[in-house]
Design a protein around this motif. Structure first.
Motif, PDB file in Angstrom:
ATOM      1  N   THR A 143       9.958 -11.817 -15.798  1.00 42.05           N
ATOM      2  CA  THR A 143       9.884 -12.951 -14.878  1.00 42.05           C
ATOM      3  C   THR A 143       9.010 -12.631 -13.668  1.00 42.05           C
ATOM      4  OG1 THR A 143      11.775 -12.241 -13.576  1.00 42.05           O
ATOM      5  CG2 THR A 143      12.246 -13.596 -15.503  1.00 42.05           C
ATOM      6  N   GLY A 144       8.402 -11.450 -13.685  1.00 46.88           N
ATOM      7  CA  GLY A 144       7.485 -11.100 -12.589  1.00 46.88           C
ATOM      8  C   GLY A 144       8.176 -10.410 -11.429  1.00 46.88           C
ATOM      9  N   LYS A 145       9.454 -10.072 -11.578  1.00 48.18           N
ATOM     10  CA  LYS A 145      10.127  -9.357 -10.491  1.00 48.18           C
ATOM     11  C   LYS A 145       9.784  -7.868 -10.543  1.00 48.18           C
ATOM     12  CE  LYS A 145      13.909 -12.379  -9.443  1.00 48.18           C
ATOM     13  NZ  LYS A 145      15.297 -12.695  -9.692  1.00 48.18           N
ATOM     14  N   ARG A 146       9.809  -7.251  -9.387  1.00 47.86           N
ATOM     15  CA  ARG A 146       9.361  -5.862  -9.294  1.00 47.86           C
ATOM     16  C   ARG A 146      10.506  -4.888  -9.543  1.00 47.86           C
ATOM     17  NH1 ARG A 146       6.232  -4.810  -4.035  1.00 47.86           N
ATOM     18  NH2 ARG A 146       8.289  -5.000  -3.067  1.00 47.86           N
ATOM     19  N   ILE A 147      10.164  -3.789 -10.245  1.00 43.85           N
ATOM     20  CA  ILE A 147      11.127  -2.706 -10.465  1.00 43.85           C
ATOM     21  C   ILE A 147      10.433  -1.417 -10.045  1.00 43.85           C
ATOM     22  CG2 ILE A 147      12.442  -1.415 -12.193  1.00 43.85           C
ATOM     23  CD1 ILE A 147      12.299  -3.984 -13.945  1.00 43.85           C
ATOM     24  N   VAL A 148      11.144  -0.596  -9.278  1.00 42.63           N
ATOM     25  CA  VAL A 148      10.574   0.695  -8.907  1.00 42.63           C
ATOM     26  C   VAL A 148      11.414   1.793  -9.555  1.00 42.63           C
ATOM     27  CG1 VAL A 148      10.175   2.309  -7.015  1.00 42.63           C
ATOM     28  CG2 VAL A 148       9.509  -0.077  -6.766  1.00 42.63           C
ATOM     29  N   ALA A 149      10.751   2.597 -10.396  1.00 42.71           N
ATOM     30  CA  ALA A 149      11.454   3.672 -11.095  1.00 42.71           C
ATOM     31  C   ALA A 149      11.112   5.017 -10.462  1.00 42.71           C
ATOM     32  CB  ALA A 149      11.048   3.675 -12.565  1.00 42.71           C
ATOM     33  N   PHE A 150      12.113   5.887 -10.375  1.00 43.44           N
ATOM     34  CA  PHE A 150      11.925   7.250  -9.866  1.00 43.44           C
ATOM     35  C   PHE A 150      12.133   8.207 -11.044  1.00 43.44           C
ATOM     36  CE2 PHE A 150      11.956   7.009  -5.167  1.00 43.44           C
ATOM     37  CZ  PHE A 150      12.136   5.643  -5.037  1.00 43.44           C
ATOM     38  N   PRO A 151      11.032   8.681 -11.689  1.00 48.32           N
ATOM     39  CA  PRO A 151      11.189   9.542 -12.860  1.00 48.32           C
ATOM     40  C   PRO A 151      12.074  10.752 -12.578  1.00 48.32           C
ATOM     41  CG  PRO A 151       8.887   8.953 -12.540  1.00 48.32           C
ATOM     42  CD  PRO A 151       9.628   8.422 -11.370  1.00 48.32           C
ATOM     43  N   ASP A 152      11.935  11.354 -11.393  1.00 55.56           N
ATOM     44  CA  ASP A 152      12.713  12.566 -11.115  1.00 55.56           C
ATOM     45  C   ASP A 152      14.193  12.294 -10.909  1.00 55.56           C
ATOM     46  OD1 ASP A 152      10.519  14.606 -10.913  1.00 55.56           O
ATOM     47  OD2 ASP A 152       9.860  13.140  -9.426  1.00 55.56           O
ATOM     48  N   ARG A 200       0.824  -1.208   0.000  1.00 61.44           N
ATOM     49  CA  ARG A 200       0.000   0.000   0.000  1.00 61.44           C
ATOM     50  C   ARG A 200       0.863   1.265   0.000  1.00 61.44           C
ATOM     51  NH1 ARG A 200      -3.241  -0.880   4.674  1.00 61.44           N
ATOM     52  NH2 ARG A 200      -4.120  -2.868   4.098  1.00 61.44           N
ATOM     53  N   LEU A 201       1.997   1.187   0.718  1.00 58.87           N
ATOM     54  CA  LEU A 201       2.891   2.351   0.739  1.00 58.87           C
ATOM     55  C   LEU A 201       3.381   2.649  -0.673  1.00 58.87           C
ATOM     56  CD1 LEU A 201       5.125   1.773   3.869  1.00 58.87           C
ATOM     57  CD2 LEU A 201       3.343   3.472   3.530  1.00 58.87           C
ATOM     58  N   LEU A 202       3.763   1.588  -1.407  1.00 56.27           N
ATOM     59  CA  LEU A 202       4.224   1.802  -2.775  1.00 56.27           C
ATOM     60  C   LEU A 202       3.094   2.403  -3.609  1.00 56.27           C
ATOM     61  CD1 LEU A 202       6.422  -1.304  -3.638  1.00 56.27           C
ATOM     62  CD2 LEU A 202       7.109   0.930  -2.770  1.00 56.27           C
ATOM     63  N   GLY A 203       1.885   1.882  -3.409  1.00 53.46           N
ATOM     64  CA  GLY A 203       0.726   2.412  -4.137  1.00 53.46           C
ATOM     65  C   GLY A 203       0.543   3.890  -3.844  1.00 53.46           C
ATOM     66  N   TYR A 204       0.783   4.228  -2.587  1.00 50.75           N
ATOM     67  CA  TYR A 204       0.624   5.623  -2.172  1.00 50.75           C
ATOM     68  C   TYR A 204       1.666   6.520  -2.854  1.00 50.75           C
ATOM     69  CZ  TYR A 204       0.641   9.638   0.970  1.00 50.75           C
ATOM     70  OH  TYR A 204       0.610  10.901   1.479  1.00 50.75           O
ATOM     71  N   PHE A 205       2.936   6.073  -2.863  1.00 52.20           N
ATOM     72  CA  PHE A 205       3.972   6.870  -3.529  1.00 52.20           C
ATOM     73  C   PHE A 205       3.660   7.000  -5.023  1.00 52.20           C
ATOM     74  CE2 PHE A 205       7.210   5.204  -0.215  1.00 52.20           C
ATOM     75  CZ  PHE A 205       6.886   6.240   0.630  1.00 52.20           C
ATOM     76  N   GLU A 206       3.114   5.939  -5.575  1.00 50.30           N
ATOM     77  CA  GLU A 206       2.810   5.955  -7.000  1.00 50.30           C
ATOM     78  C   GLU A 206       1.703   6.980  -7.282  1.00 50.30           C
ATOM     79  OE1 GLU A 206       2.013   2.084  -8.697  1.00 50.30           O
ATOM     80  OE2 GLU A 206       2.995   2.735 -10.549  1.00 50.30           O
ATOM     81  N   GLU A 207       0.695   6.995  -6.411  1.00 52.83           N
ATOM     82  CA  GLU A 207      -0.382   7.974  -6.598  1.00 52.83           C
ATOM     83  C   GLU A 207       0.136   9.399  -6.491  1.00 52.83           C
ATOM     84  OE1 GLU A 207      -3.798   7.425  -4.068  1.00 52.83           O
ATOM     85  OE2 GLU A 207      -3.749   5.285  -4.552  1.00 52.83           O
ATOM     86  N   GLN A 208       1.148   9.591  -5.672  1.00 55.45           N
ATOM     87  CA  GLN A 208       1.726  10.925  -5.530  1.00 55.45           C
ATOM     88  C   GLN A 208       2.623  11.289  -6.717  1.00 55.45           C
ATOM     89  OE1 GLN A 208       1.064  12.745  -2.456  1.00 55.45           O
ATOM     90  NE2 GLN A 208      -0.375  11.053  -2.398  1.00 55.45           N
ATOM     91  N   GLY A 209       2.784  10.354  -7.634  1.00 57.05           N
ATOM     92  CA  GLY A 209       3.612  10.626  -8.815  1.00 57.05           C
ATOM     93  C   GLY A 209       5.099  10.561  -8.515  1.00 57.05           C
ATOM     94  N   LEU A 210       5.477   9.968  -7.363  1.00 56.70           N
ATOM     95  CA  LEU A 210       6.896   9.930  -7.005  1.00 56.70           C
ATOM     96  C   LEU A 210       7.605   8.746  -7.644  1.00 56.70           C
ATOM     97  CD1 LEU A 210       6.432  10.798  -3.246  1.00 56.70           C
ATOM     98  CD2 LEU A 210       7.569  12.219  -4.946  1.00 56.70           C
ATOM     99  N   ILE A 211       6.877   7.652  -7.812  1.00 60.19           N
ATOM    100  CA  ILE A 211       7.508   6.452  -8.367  1.00 60.19           C
ATOM    101  C   ILE A 211       6.598   5.805  -9.412  1.00 60.19           C
ATOM    102  CG2 ILE A 211       8.716   5.922  -6.213  1.00 60.19           C
ATOM    103  CD1 ILE A 211       6.667   3.697  -5.716  1.00 60.19           C
ATOM    104  N   VAL A 212       7.182   4.925 -10.219  1.00 65.65           N
ATOM    105  CA  VAL A 212       6.395   4.083 -11.115  1.00 65.65           C
ATOM    106  C   VAL A 212       6.811   2.641 -10.840  1.00 65.65           C
ATOM    107  CG1 VAL A 212       5.900   3.493 -13.511  1.00 65.65           C
ATOM    108  CG2 VAL A 212       6.332   5.881 -12.875  1.00 65.65           C
ATOM    109  N   VAL A 213       5.821   1.801 -10.515  1.00 63.57           N
ATOM    110  CA  VAL A 213       6.128   0.411 -10.201  1.00 63.57           C
ATOM    111  C   VAL A 213       5.812  -0.441 -11.429  1.00 63.57           C
ATOM    112  CG1 VAL A 213       5.612  -1.530  -8.689  1.00 63.57           C
ATOM    113  CG2 VAL A 213       5.477   0.800  -7.800  1.00 63.57           C
ATOM    114  N   HIS A 214       6.745  -1.262 -11.878  1.00 63.15           N
ATOM    115  CA  HIS A 214       6.435  -2.193 -12.956  1.00 63.15           C
ATOM    116  C   HIS A 214       7.177  -3.504 -12.712  1.00 63.15           C
ATOM    117  CE1 HIS A 214      10.166  -1.125 -15.406  1.00 63.15           C
ATOM    118  NE2 HIS A 214      10.159  -0.242 -14.453  1.00 63.15           N
TER     119      HIS A 214
END
Ligand SMILES: Nc1ncnc2c1ncn2[C@@H]1O[C@H](COP(=O)(O)OP(=O)(O)O)[C@@H](O)[C@H]1O
Ligand SMILES: [Mg+2]
Length: 504
Positions: free
Chosen positions: A472-481, A454-468
């Motif tokens: 192989t189904g592993k998670r990557i968190v990108a910080f556009p800024d 949920r925390l990641l979802g929250y950061f994503e909603e704030q436009g701080l990160i993009v989760v993809h």
């Protein structure tokens, strides 16, 4: 004995609240000002008055009107703490319902009075541990999540009494029912002890996120709190409903003393209006001028800072020997000692589960013990340093531009989320594997993987990160800024560091 009281309507059916279950499981009511919390509490009190003893901690003096219709004794909070504790004790002995009105007291006096009264009830002899509903309106005043402008001992007393009520009151028959405008302003441990919730209209994202956390809903589901009308709440908990249930609170018999302002037509304006306004009445000249400005309250952090500056009073033993002169420290030496004390505290395995305010006090005490001179850092700065230190950033990365950007981005999240945010940013800048849910959860001081997501979802909603995810189904968190992203990491991986330290 099972008694279901009628709170209002739930899509055409009566909405009932099981009073006996409530005694065991407590209730938290949340909603912005004007959402209808006090009305809801009044409905609950009126409907249950014949079944259970009630005590209301009433900051506004709203509930004194219960006394005519239901016989509650009105206790004015303007008394000594000893008197209040004595009254509270006798309230339990004689099982009389009462309203403690704190109207007219300043905030610090209100906190002290509530603390004395609650402690008085808590400390009653075992033979008087009959069930009592203890209703606290505007509970964030009495159990604030952060230190405010009141003295530290008033805050501690009041928070301690509220914690006792919610965490340890049950055995003593005390069942807390608390209402707050802002969940984020209410101490977490106090909120967490309620198992029943009535959530009303909520505007702010941070409150919505807290509400979702408490209810175990995801953030999108919690969006429904935004559009609730006055008097409409979502009910959940063993005494209310097993699933989130929208209910509309019914009418009340007694009235609140203070009600919402109503529009009133203006009188016709008289002809001689200027004359009326600018000509003083003769007696006005005799009226003394009242200065209303209260003395400016001092922030707690100032007082703490001052305390740590002043040299402690010498004990008689010490007085005999001359005290060693305080050594002059260069800025670098000083910084070194500050960081030393900070890491000493953070290296303590227990520190992960202490609040920042507690750690900060410990920090100030240790600075005094080490005689580190000069003004100590503020609580805010301290929190930041704690977040940075917990992120595990190394000196090289800390000196870089990307890290500076990450720090300034972290200003956009609330204090309690900074640690998690910086930990993720560090992984991205360093190109490390994306931390697992378990690791993120630990950085937030919880064991819940769902909360981590949920925390990641929250950061994503704030436009701080993009989760993809990769193929192989592993998670990557990108910080556009930051123009950086983590390496792929398994979200379900165990938290290896925590396992290691548990094994040691
Ligand atoms: N369910 C309801 N039915 C009718 N009036 C209500 C209801 N809930 C609240 N009100 C009215 O709305 C106003 C604000 O409600 P109140 O309970 O004081 O809000 P809060 O305590 O959340 O600030 C009051 O005048 C109250 O009488
Ligand atoms: Mg109210």
């Amino acid at each position: 004995m099972q008694v279901g009281i009628d709170m209002g309507m739930a899509s055409g059916n009566p909405a009932t609240l099981d009073i006996e279950e409530l005694l065991a499981t407590r209730l938290l009511v949340q909603g912005n000002s004007g959402s209808g919390k006090s009305h809801l509490l009044r409905r609950l009190l009126e409907q249950s008055a014949q079944w259970v003893q009630q005590v209301i901690i009433d900051p506004e003096g709203d509930f004194v009107t219960l006394s005519d219709r239901f016989g509650h004794i009105v206790v004015d909070g303007e008394r000594t703490e000893a008197e209040l504790a004595g009254i509270a004790n006798r309230i339990r002995q004689h099982r009389v319902s009462c309203v403690l009105t704190l109207e007219g007291l300043d905030i610090e006096q209100q906190m002290r009075a509530a603390a004395a009264f609650l402690n008085g009830m808590f400390d009653a002899d075992r033979e008087y541990w009959y069930p009592v509903l203890v209703v606290v309106d505007e509970a964030q005043m009495f159990a604030p999540s952060v230190g405010g402008d009141v003295s530290e001992d008033a805050r501690k007393a009041s928070l301690g009494a509220m914690t006792n009520l919610m965490c340890r009151g049950r055995k003593r028959g005390l069942a807390g029912v608390i209402a707050t405008q802002r969940l984020a302003k209410l101490a977490k441990n106090v909120a967490a002890e309620a198992s029943n919730f009535l959530m009303g209209r909520t505007f702010l994202d941070i409150d919505m996120a807290r509400a979702a956390d408490l209810l175990g809903m995801d953030r999108r589901q919690a969006e429904m709190f935004r559009d609730l009308k006055r008097g409409h709440f979502v009910a959940l908990g063993p005494a209310l409903s097993r699933r989130p249930l929208p209910i509309q609170i019914g009418n009340v018999e007694t009235s609140a003393r203070s009600s919402s302002p109503k529009l009133m037509p203006l009188p016709d304006s008289p002809q001689d209006v200027e004359d009326l306004i600018f000509t003083p009445d003769p007696e006005e000249f005799q009226r003394p001028i009242v200065r209303r400005a209260p003395p400016a309250p001092r922030p707690t952090t100032d007082i703490l800072a001052e305390l740590s500056r002043s040299t402690p009073a010498a004990s008689p033993m010490q007085a005999a020997e001359p005290r060693a002169a305080q050594p002059e420290l260069s800025a670098e030496e000083r910084e070194e000692r500050l960081s030393g004390v900070l890491s000493e505290i953070l290296d303590d395995p227990g520190s992960g589960f202490r609040t920042d305010a507690v750690l900060y006090q410990e920090f100030l005490v240790r600075l005094r013990m080490r005689r580190v001179p000069g003004a100590p850092m503020s609580l805010q700065e301290f929190r930041r340093r704690v977040a940075v230190s917990r992120s595990g950033v190394d000196p090289d990365m800390a000196a870089g531009e990307a890290w500076a950007t990450a720090l300034s981005l972290s200003n956009g999240v609330t204090d309690d989320l900074q640690g998690v945010f910086l930990m993720m940013a560090k992984a991205a800048i360093g190109g490390e594997a994306c931390p697992s849910d378990a690791r993120i959860a630990r950085a937030y001081g919880t064991h819940s993987a769902r909360r981590a997501r949920r925390l990641l979802g929250y950061f994503e909603e704030q436009g701080l990160i993009v989760v993809h995810t990769d193929f192989t189904g592993k998670r990557i968190v990108a910080f556009p800024d930051l123009q950086a992203e983590t390496a792929p990491g398994s979200a379900d991986a165990p938290d290896t560091d925590a396992l290691k330290s548990a094994a040691e």
